[in-house]
Design a protein around this motif. Structure first.
Motif, PDB file in Angstrom:
ATOM      1  N   CYS A 103      17.295  -2.714  -2.516  1.00 57.47           N
ATOM      2  CA  CYS A 103      16.012  -2.431  -3.361  1.00 57.47           C
ATOM      3  C   CYS A 103      14.702  -3.519  -2.866  1.00 57.47           C
ATOM      4  CB  CYS A 103      16.140  -2.789  -4.664  1.00 57.47           C
ATOM      5  SG  CYS A 103      16.351  -1.022  -5.647  1.00 57.47           S
ATOM      6  N   VAL A 104      15.041  -4.644  -2.716  1.00 57.84           N
ATOM      7  CA  VAL A 104      14.045  -5.575  -2.162  1.00 57.84           C
ATOM      8  C   VAL A 104      13.543  -5.281  -0.916  1.00 57.84           C
ATOM      9  CG1 VAL A 104      13.691  -7.874  -1.862  1.00 57.84           C
ATOM     10  CG2 VAL A 104      15.107  -7.579  -3.871  1.00 57.84           C
ATOM     11  N   ALA A 105      14.720  -5.201  -0.055  1.00 58.43           N
ATOM     12  CA  ALA A 105      14.230  -4.571   1.447  1.00 58.43           C
ATOM     13  C   ALA A 105      13.448  -3.447   1.473  1.00 58.43           C
ATOM     14  CB  ALA A 105      15.364  -4.288   2.376  1.00 58.43           C
ATOM     15  N   ASP A 106      13.869  -2.367   0.601  1.00 61.62           N
ATOM     16  CA  ASP A 106      13.025  -1.175   0.578  1.00 61.62           C
ATOM     17  C   ASP A 106      11.364  -1.484   0.100  1.00 61.62           C
ATOM     18  OD1 ASP A 106      15.108   0.384   1.272  1.00 61.62           O
ATOM     19  OD2 ASP A 106      15.495   1.157  -0.864  1.00 61.62           O
ATOM     20  N   LEU A 107      11.323  -2.374  -0.763  1.00 63.72           N
ATOM     21  CA  LEU A 107      10.066  -2.799  -1.441  1.00 63.72           C
ATOM     22  C   LEU A 107       9.311  -3.480  -0.448  1.00 63.72           C
ATOM     23  CD1 LEU A 107       8.798  -2.900  -4.238  1.00 63.72           C
ATOM     24  CD2 LEU A 107       8.885  -5.301  -4.348  1.00 63.72           C
ATOM     25  N   ASN A 230       5.194 -11.183   0.825  1.00 65.02           N
ATOM     26  CA  ASN A 230       5.869 -11.941   0.119  1.00 65.02           C
ATOM     27  C   ASN A 230       6.708 -11.166  -1.060  1.00 65.02           C
ATOM     28  OD1 ASN A 230       7.171 -14.096  -0.887  1.00 65.02           O
ATOM     29  ND2 ASN A 230       5.463 -15.235  -1.786  1.00 65.02           N
ATOM     30  N   VAL A 231       8.063 -11.326  -0.729  1.00 63.95           N
ATOM     31  CA  VAL A 231       9.002 -10.629  -1.890  1.00 63.95           C
ATOM     32  C   VAL A 231      10.056 -11.674  -2.033  1.00 63.95           C
ATOM     33  CG1 VAL A 231       8.772  -8.320  -1.262  1.00 63.95           C
ATOM     34  CG2 VAL A 231      10.518  -9.512   0.164  1.00 63.95           C
ATOM     35  N   ALA A 232       9.603 -13.120  -1.642  1.00 70.10           N
ATOM     36  CA  ALA A 232      10.639 -14.160  -2.058  1.00 70.10           C
ATOM     37  C   ALA A 232      10.394 -14.821  -3.129  1.00 70.10           C
ATOM     38  CB  ALA A 232      10.666 -15.137  -0.692  1.00 70.10           C
ATOM     39  N   ARG A 233       9.433 -15.885  -3.186  1.00 70.67           N
ATOM     40  CA  ARG A 233       9.262 -16.550  -4.345  1.00 70.67           C
ATOM     41  C   ARG A 233       7.817 -16.921  -4.149  1.00 70.67           C
ATOM     42  NH1 ARG A 233      12.445 -14.522  -6.577  1.00 70.67           N
ATOM     43  NH2 ARG A 233      14.461 -15.327  -7.969  1.00 70.67           N
ATOM     44  N   VAL A 250      -9.293 -14.391   7.442  1.00 67.76           N
ATOM     45  CA  VAL A 250      -8.427 -15.021   8.585  1.00 67.76           C
ATOM     46  C   VAL A 250      -7.245 -14.128   8.665  1.00 67.76           C
ATOM     47  CG1 VAL A 250      -6.896 -17.143   8.543  1.00 67.76           C
ATOM     48  CG2 VAL A 250      -9.120 -17.417   7.752  1.00 67.76           C
ATOM     49  N   ILE A 251      -6.703 -13.506   7.748  1.00 69.34           N
ATOM     50  CA  ILE A 251      -5.705 -12.475   8.155  1.00 69.34           C
ATOM     51  C   ILE A 251      -6.203 -11.169   7.677  1.00 69.34           C
ATOM     52  CG2 ILE A 251      -3.827 -14.066   7.721  1.00 69.34           C
ATOM     53  CD1 ILE A 251      -3.199 -13.059   5.004  1.00 69.34           C
ATOM     54  N   ALA A 252      -5.441 -10.071   8.200  1.00 70.12           N
ATOM     55  CA  ALA A 252      -5.964  -8.892   7.795  1.00 70.12           C
ATOM     56  C   ALA A 252      -5.556  -8.256   6.345  1.00 70.12           C
ATOM     57  CB  ALA A 252      -5.332  -7.822   8.591  1.00 70.12           C
ATOM     58  N   GLY A 253      -4.601  -8.833   5.642  1.00 65.31           N
ATOM     59  CA  GLY A 253      -4.087  -8.265   4.453  1.00 65.31           C
ATOM     60  C   GLY A 253      -2.756  -8.821   4.099  1.00 65.31           C
ATOM     61  N   ALA A 254      -2.242  -8.701   2.737  1.00 63.91           N
ATOM     62  CA  ALA A 254      -1.234  -9.093   2.100  1.00 63.91           C
ATOM     63  C   ALA A 254      -0.768  -8.179   1.186  1.00 63.91           C
ATOM     64  CB  ALA A 254      -1.518 -10.332   1.472  1.00 63.91           C
ATOM     65  N   GLY A 255       0.707  -8.251   1.048  1.00 65.81           N
ATOM     66  CA  GLY A 255       1.293  -7.524  -0.122  1.00 65.81           C
ATOM     67  C   GLY A 255       2.093  -8.448  -0.758  1.00 65.81           C
ATOM     68  N   LEU A 256       2.094  -8.706  -2.015  1.00 72.53           N
ATOM     69  CA  LEU A 256       2.520  -9.647  -2.886  1.00 72.53           C
ATOM     70  C   LEU A 256       3.542  -8.815  -3.887  1.00 72.53           C
ATOM     71  CD1 LEU A 256      -0.365 -12.116  -2.991  1.00 72.53           C
ATOM     72  CD2 LEU A 256       1.599 -11.949  -1.221  1.00 72.53           C
ATOM     73  N   ASP A 257       4.617  -9.439  -4.308  1.00 75.92           N
ATOM     74  CA  ASP A 257       5.599  -9.012  -5.200  1.00 75.92           C
ATOM     75  C   ASP A 257       5.718 -10.299  -6.421  1.00 75.92           C
ATOM     76  OD1 ASP A 257       6.876  -7.306  -6.853  1.00 75.92           O
ATOM     77  OD2 ASP A 257       8.727  -7.966  -6.177  1.00 75.92           O
ATOM     78  N   VAL A 258       5.290 -11.533  -5.801  1.00 70.06           N
ATOM     79  CA  VAL A 258       5.566 -12.724  -6.366  1.00 70.06           C
ATOM     80  C   VAL A 258       4.438 -13.515  -6.143  1.00 70.06           C
ATOM     81  CG1 VAL A 258       8.002 -12.555  -6.195  1.00 70.06           C
ATOM     82  CG2 VAL A 258       6.807 -13.598  -4.440  1.00 70.06           C
ATOM     83  N   TYR A 259       4.246 -14.512  -7.181  1.00 69.94           N
ATOM     84  CA  TYR A 259       2.955 -15.331  -7.562  1.00 69.94           C
ATOM     85  C   TYR A 259       3.495 -16.698  -7.920  1.00 69.94           C
ATOM     86  CZ  TYR A 259       1.506 -10.516  -7.489  1.00 69.94           C
ATOM     87  OH  TYR A 259       1.261  -9.253  -7.187  1.00 69.94           O
ATOM     88  N   VAL A 281       8.466  -6.742  -8.996  1.00 68.59           N
ATOM     89  CA  VAL A 281       9.515  -5.495  -9.357  1.00 68.59           C
ATOM     90  C   VAL A 281      10.555  -5.299  -8.013  1.00 68.59           C
ATOM     91  CG1 VAL A 281       8.049  -4.384 -10.723  1.00 68.59           C
ATOM     92  CG2 VAL A 281       7.772  -4.081  -8.563  1.00 68.59           C
ATOM     93  N   GLY A 282      10.802  -6.133  -7.273  1.00 65.10           N
ATOM     94  CA  GLY A 282      11.748  -6.291  -6.251  1.00 65.10           C
ATOM     95  C   GLY A 282      12.957  -5.600  -6.439  1.00 65.10           C
ATOM     96  N   SER A 283      13.672  -5.965  -7.335  1.00 66.46           N
ATOM     97  CA  SER A 283      14.920  -5.373  -7.716  1.00 66.46           C
ATOM     98  C   SER A 283      14.898  -4.281  -8.969  1.00 66.46           C
ATOM     99  CB  SER A 283      15.846  -6.479  -8.232  1.00 66.46           C
ATOM    100  OG  SER A 283      15.340  -7.146  -9.307  1.00 66.46           O
ATOM    101  N   ALA A 284      13.703  -3.914  -9.352  1.00 65.34           N
ATOM    102  CA  ALA A 284      13.371  -3.118 -10.495  1.00 65.34           C
ATOM    103  C   ALA A 284      13.580  -1.748 -10.111  1.00 65.34           C
ATOM    104  CB  ALA A 284      12.076  -3.499 -10.936  1.00 65.34           C
ATOM    105  N   SER A 285      14.925  -1.263  -9.914  1.00 65.58           N
ATOM    106  CA  SER A 285      15.322   0.304  -9.978  1.00 65.58           C
ATOM    107  C   SER A 285      16.337   0.284 -10.963  1.00 65.58           C
ATOM    108  CB  SER A 285      15.720   0.541  -8.534  1.00 65.58           C
ATOM    109  OG  SER A 285      16.852   0.187  -8.448  1.00 65.58           O
ATOM    110  N   VAL A 286      16.478   1.537 -11.491  1.00 69.12           N
ATOM    111  CA  VAL A 286      17.539   1.632 -12.612  1.00 69.12           C
ATOM    112  C   VAL A 286      18.913   1.193 -12.074  1.00 69.12           C
ATOM    113  CG1 VAL A 286      18.724   3.410 -14.086  1.00 69.12           C
ATOM    114  CG2 VAL A 286      16.234   3.392 -14.105  1.00 69.12           C
ATOM    115  N   GLU A 287      19.313   1.730 -10.771  1.00 69.81           N
ATOM    116  CA  GLU A 287      20.761   1.475 -10.358  1.00 69.81           C
ATOM    117  C   GLU A 287      20.775   0.148  -9.908  1.00 69.81           C
ATOM    118  OE1 GLU A 287      18.750   5.635  -8.884  1.00 69.81           O
ATOM    119  OE2 GLU A 287      17.967   3.467  -8.907  1.00 69.81           O
ATOM    120  N   THR A 288      19.880  -0.694  -9.348  1.00 70.81           N
ATOM    121  CA  THR A 288      20.164  -1.963  -9.061  1.00 70.81           C
ATOM    122  C   THR A 288      20.445  -2.904 -10.044  1.00 70.81           C
ATOM    123  OG1 THR A 288      19.200  -1.793  -6.868  1.00 70.81           O
ATOM    124  CG2 THR A 288      19.100  -3.925  -7.729  1.00 70.81           C
TER     125      THR A 288
END
Length: 313
Positions: A103-107, A230-233, A250-259, A281-288
Motif C-alpha cells: 500500500c505504501v509503495a503504491d502510494l 516523502n512517505v516516510a516521516r 529550487v526543485i520542480a515539485g514534491a508529493g507529501l504524505d507526512v509532515y 494515508v500511506g497504509s489507509a486501505s481497508v485491506e491493509t
C-alpha cells in the motif's frame, strides 16, 4: 477466569477496539479525564499495552507503568517510543511490518505520477471551469524512464523499486550500508544520489538518526527538474527548507504524505501549487488496515501465551 488487563493509549478502528475488548479487559487511556492521574492510581495493573505509530507512549507514561512487559503497536513507525528506556527495562515492542509494504509503495508511485503529471492540479483546473476559458492546461513531465533515487531501501523501498521496473526507471539507493544481494546500485553519498535522481523518494525510518536528513543542500542537489516524495516521516525533511525550495523553484515539485507537526500543515505549503498534499494515508486501505489490526492482536495473543512477539522490533 478474569481477562488479561490491557492499556490502550489511543483509539484505532471500531472493529479493532471491539475485538480487543472481547478478549481483554481494556482501559482506554484517551477516555480518562486525567490520564496521568489514572496511571498513578492503576498503572501497576498493566502488563500489556496497545498503541500505534501515531500515539506512541511517553517516558512519563512508562514511569507510571512499573510492571509493563510488552507494547503491541499499530504501524511500522517506532520514533514515538522511548526506545532506550524500553531496552533498559526489558519491555518488548512489536510493530506491523510487511503487511503495509504494498500500500505504501503504491502510494509513493501514485505521488510520483501525480507530482510529475500534475493530476491533482489538472483536476482543480477542470473543476474551476478554467478549461473552457483558457488555451489549455500547462505541459507536465514524464515519469517513464526517469531516474529513481530511494532513501532507505528497506521493505517498502524494495517494493517501490519493483514497481519502478514497470516504468523502465533506473534505480539507485542511499542507506548507511549497502544491502547485500541487492540488484540496485548503492550510493553512499546522499547529495550525489540527489544530483543523479529525477525523483528522490523517502522510505526510511524516522527518529534522531534521520532528523532533517533532507536539508537545503540535498534539495539544491536534486535541482530544478527533480521531485521529492516523502512517505516516510515528516521529521526526515527540513520543512522550512522544503518550503523555500518549492517557492524559489529550487526543485520542480514534491508529493507529501507526512509532515513535521501532523496534523498541522503550514499555510505556506498549502498555498503552493507545485506539490501534492495527502493526510498521512500511506497504509489507509481497508485491506491493509485490517491486516495491521490483525497482526497487533496476534502479537498480543502470542506474547501473553508464550512471552514472545511475532514481529518484534
Amino acid at each position: 477466569m478474569s481477562k488479561p488487563k490491557v492499556l490502550q493509549i489511543g483509539p484505532l478502528s471500531e472493529r479493532f477496539n471491539r475485538e480487543l475488548a472481547e478478549e481483554y479487559e481494556v482501559s482506554a487511556l484517551w477516555q480518562q479525564a486525567e490520564p496521568l492521574a489514572f496511571l498513578r492510581e492503576r498503572g501497576g495493573q498493566f502488563l500489556y499495552m496497545v498503541s500505534s505509530a501515531r500515539f506512541g507512549c511517553s517516558a512519563e507514561q512508562l514511569a507510571l507503568l512499573p510492571n509493563l512487559r510488552a507494547i503491541c503497536s499499530f504501524g511500522v513507525g517506532y520514533d514515538p517510543y522511548p526506545l532506550q528506556l524500553l531496552r533498559e527495562r526489558g519491555i518488548a515492542l512489536s510493530t506491523t511490518p510487511d503487511v503495509l509494504n504494498d500500500c505504501v509503495a503504491d502510494l509513493a508511485m501514485g505521488l510520483m505520477i501525480d507530482s510529475a503529471r500534475r493530476l491533482s492540479a489538472a483536476d482543480r483546473f477542470v473543476r474551476s471551469g478554467a478549461w473552457s476559458s483558457t488555451t489549455g492546461f500547462p505541459l507536465a513531465r514524464r515519469v517513464s524512464g526517469k531516474r529513481l533515487g530511494i532513501v532507505g531501501l528497506g521493505r517498502i523501498g524494495e517494493a517501490l523499486a519493483r514497481r519502478a521496473a514497470g516504468f523502465a526507471m533506473p534505480v539507485r539507493y542511499h542507506n548507511r550500508r549497502a544491502v547485500e544481494g541487492s540488484p540496485y546500485q548503492h550510493e553512499p553519498d546522499l547529495q550525489a544520489l540527489a544530483r543523479w535522481a529525477d525523483f528522490l523518494v523517502l522510505t526510511c525510518p524516522g527518529g534522531q538518526a534521520t532528523h532533517h536528513l533532507i536539508d537545503a543542500e540535498v534539495l539544491a542537489a536534486l535541482g530544478a527538474d527533480g521531485f521529492l516524495i516523502n512517505v516516510a516521516r515528516g521529521s526526515v525533511v527540513d520543512e522550512a527548507a522544503l518550503i523555500a525550495a518549492l517557492q524559489k523553484g529550487v526543485i520542480a515539485g514534491a508529493g507529501l504524505d507526512v509532515y513535521e507537526h501532523e496534523p498541522q500543515v503550514p499555510l505556506a505549503l498549502r498555498e503552493l501549487d507545485n506539490l501534492v498534499l495527502l493526510p498521512h494515508v500511506g497504509s489507509a486501505s481497508v485491506e491493509t488496515r485490517q491486516q495491521m489490526a490483525d497482526l497487533v492482536l496476534d502479537n498480543l495473543r502470542c506474547f501473553i501465551a508464550s512471552g514472545q512477539l511475532l514481529t518484534p522490533l
